[in-house]
Motif scaffolding. Structure first.
Motif, PDB file in Angstrom:
ATOM      1  N   SER A  92     -10.088  -6.001   1.370  1.00  8.83           N
ATOM      2  CA  SER A  92     -10.511  -4.641   1.740  1.00  8.83           C
ATOM      3  C   SER A  92     -11.952  -4.559   2.251  1.00  8.83           C
ATOM      4  O   SER A  92     -12.430  -3.473   2.565  1.00  8.83           O
ATOM      5  N   ASN A  96      -2.789  -0.079   9.915  1.00  6.06           N
ATOM      6  CA  ASN A  96      -2.072  -1.054   9.071  1.00  6.06           C
ATOM      7  C   ASN A  96      -0.859  -1.753   9.687  1.00  6.06           C
ATOM      8  O   ASN A  96      -0.520  -2.859   9.273  1.00  6.06           O
ATOM      9  N   ILE A 134      -6.096  -2.977  10.005  1.00  6.28           N
ATOM     10  CA  ILE A 134      -5.618  -3.080   8.625  1.00  6.28           C
ATOM     11  C   ILE A 134      -6.685  -2.581   7.649  1.00  6.28           C
ATOM     12  O   ILE A 134      -7.811  -2.270   8.044  1.00  6.28           O
ATOM     13  N   ASN A 135      -6.327  -2.484   6.418  1.00  5.39           N
ATOM     14  CA  ASN A 135      -7.206  -2.005   5.330  1.00  5.39           C
ATOM     15  C   ASN A 135      -7.610  -0.539   5.499  1.00  5.39           C
ATOM     16  O   ASN A 135      -8.591  -0.093   4.900  1.00  5.39           O
ATOM     17  N   TYR A 136      -6.859   0.181   6.316  1.00  7.52           N
ATOM     18  CA  TYR A 136      -7.178   1.596   6.544  1.00  7.52           C
ATOM     19  C   TYR A 136      -6.453   2.423   5.484  1.00  7.52           C
ATOM     20  O   TYR A 136      -5.230   2.530   5.491  1.00  7.52           O
ATOM     21  N   GLN A 137      -7.217   3.002   4.551  1.00  6.44           N
ATOM     22  CA  GLN A 137      -6.639   3.730   3.420  1.00  6.44           C
ATOM     23  C   GLN A 137      -7.083   5.187   3.346  1.00  6.44           C
ATOM     24  O   GLN A 137      -6.280   6.080   3.114  1.00  6.44           O
ATOM     25  N   ARG A 196     -13.019  -2.770   6.735  1.00 11.53           N
ATOM     26  CA  ARG A 196     -12.131  -1.606   6.829  1.00 11.53           C
ATOM     27  C   ARG A 196     -12.655  -0.635   7.890  1.00 11.53           C
ATOM     28  O   ARG A 196     -13.122   0.476   7.577  1.00 11.53           O
ATOM     29  N   GLY A 231      -0.654  -8.253  11.243  1.00 11.77           N
ATOM     30  CA  GLY A 231      -1.613  -7.647  10.321  1.00 11.77           C
ATOM     31  C   GLY A 231      -2.137  -8.564   9.243  1.00 11.77           C
ATOM     32  O   GLY A 231      -2.506  -8.108   8.154  1.00 11.77           O
TER      33      GLY A 231
END
Length: 411
Positions: A217, A382, A366-369, A220, A30
């Motif tokens: 970020s 992530n 990644i950067n999935y919020q 995303r 990641g």
């Protein structure tokens, strides 16, 4: 009767590493290759980050005098091709007939950076000061041409230019040549080096790029707050080989390429067709070509650009093709870590798809919020997932409505 086609070598130059294996290690863990742009002063630009290749030395792979006569995109292709050929254990002219190995390497843009440099020189110093190598430095087919020259591959030599689908189309088109028995092996993939002032300006003014200045970020995919893609550069090369030819020389096999689908949206120059209608057909064609049911697919390496339209429409396309199985398979976007390598992206992601099968690891997004209500699949948020992968599908979708799908299967 169609021949079976396997992958016996891989090579890559990416924002995460200057070979396929160090890149894959970072992908599995990641890590991101996205960082502030260093190729030019971004003071007057609202886009600040990109996936630049780092510490690349062309003299490690080619004569430095010849390298100066190549566009950077061509240098990347030559380097990745030499690594792939070495990985495959191929010595052209020794254990492989030069006339039975060809090259098919795509590029979406070619040497735009070299063109920009020479145009400035033309304006400043006049026509007589333009580099005589300008044309071969920027025409997109020259990556394939140079690889052929450097390696002595005398079979079919070609280049698919289909924007962000170029790498995947080149692999698929090369696949057909081997499958039809016209040739034993193909050096196939894509390459790009288009992080330039003009490229950034053009993509920015069409609101395609992320204006998020934070490299941790900006890319995303599938996140509710996605605002555009992050441009990147590099090359990915696969050695495609007819199965019996590979077995006869005792080659290691990463996996089998079993399906290829290519379609056109006939809709818009930059926006994908609603519900990913063209992507749906590409996936269906590839599944049919492979003789596989949708339920057999374990992993989709999505195009997943981090743009509002792509991520929505690609998700809708996956649901339309896979039905209830869409919620059982894993879908991730490695562009969250590499950025978008344009014409090289499909080739690099084909390598990731193969290695996910080989290692039993599905790379994360990644950067999935922040989840988006309309995007409700398993995007492997992530953290990578360890699981058996028998079949991996990868999508590449390009401006102009080009859609390409490749399907790899465990050998």
């Amino acid at each position: 009767m169609k021949k079976r086609v396997v992958v016996t070598g891989i090579g890559a130059v990416t924002p995460l590493g200057n070979d396929a294996f160090s890149t894959w290690e970072k992908i599995k863990n990641g890590h991101s290759g996205i960082a502030p742009i260093t190729k030019f002063n971004t003071e007057n630009y609202i886009v600040k980050v990109a996936g630049e290749v780092k510490n690349f030395s062309p003299d490690e792979f080619m004569d430095i005098k010849e390298a100066r006569r190549m566009g950077v995109f061509t240098q990347y292709a030559v380097a990745a091709s030499k690594m792939a050929i070495q990985d495959a254990g191929v010595e052209i002219g020794s254990n492989v007939d030069p006339e039975r190995i060809g090259v098919w390497i795509g590029s979406g843009i070619g040497g735009l950076g070299e063109f920009e440099d020479q145009h400035k020189r033309f304006l400043d110093k006049g026509p007589r000061r333009v580099n005589p190598f300008t044309i071969p430095m920027f025409i997109p087919d020259m990556a394939a041409g140079r690889v052929s020259i450097e390696l002595g591959a005398k079979g079919i030599n070609n280049c698919s230019v289909t924007a962000c689908a170029s790498g995947a189309n080149s692999i698929g088109d090369a696949f057909r040549v081997v499958q039809n028995g016209d040739i034993d092996m193909m050096i196939a993939g894509g390459t790009e080096a288009a992080i330039t002032e003009m490229t950034i300006s053009g993509f920015t003014n069409m609101t395609a790029l992320s204006t998020n200045p934070d490299p941790t970020s900006a890319s995303r995919p599938f996140d509710k707050n996605r605002d555009g893609f992050v441009i990147a550069e590099g090359a990915g090369i696969l050695i495609l080989e007819e199965l019996e030819h590979a077995l006869a020389r005792g080659a290691k096999i990463y996996g089998e390429l079993v399906g290829y689908g290519a379609t056109g949206d006939a809709f818009h120059i930059t926006t994908p067709a609603p519900q990913g209608e063209g992507a749906q057909r590409a996936m269906k064609v590839a599944l049919n070509d492979a003789g596989l049911l949708p339920e057999s697919v374990d992993y989709i390496n999505a195009h997943g650009t981090s743009t509002p339209y792509n991520d929505l429409y690609e998700t809708q396309a996956i649901k339309a093709v896979f039905g209830e199985h869409a919620y059982k398979l894993s879908v991730s976007s490695t562009k969250s870590m590499t950025g978008h390598l344009l014409g090289a992206t499909g080739a690099v992601e084909a390598i990731f798809s193969l290695l996910s099968i080989k290692d039993g690891i599905i790379p994360p997004t990644i950067n999935y919020q922040t989840p988006d209500d309309e995007l409700d699949l398993d995007y492997v948020p992530n953290v990578a997932k360890t699981t058996n992968v028998e079949v991996a599908l990868t999508n590449s979708l390009g401006f102009g409505g080009h859609n390409a799908t490749l399907i790899f299967k465990k050998y």
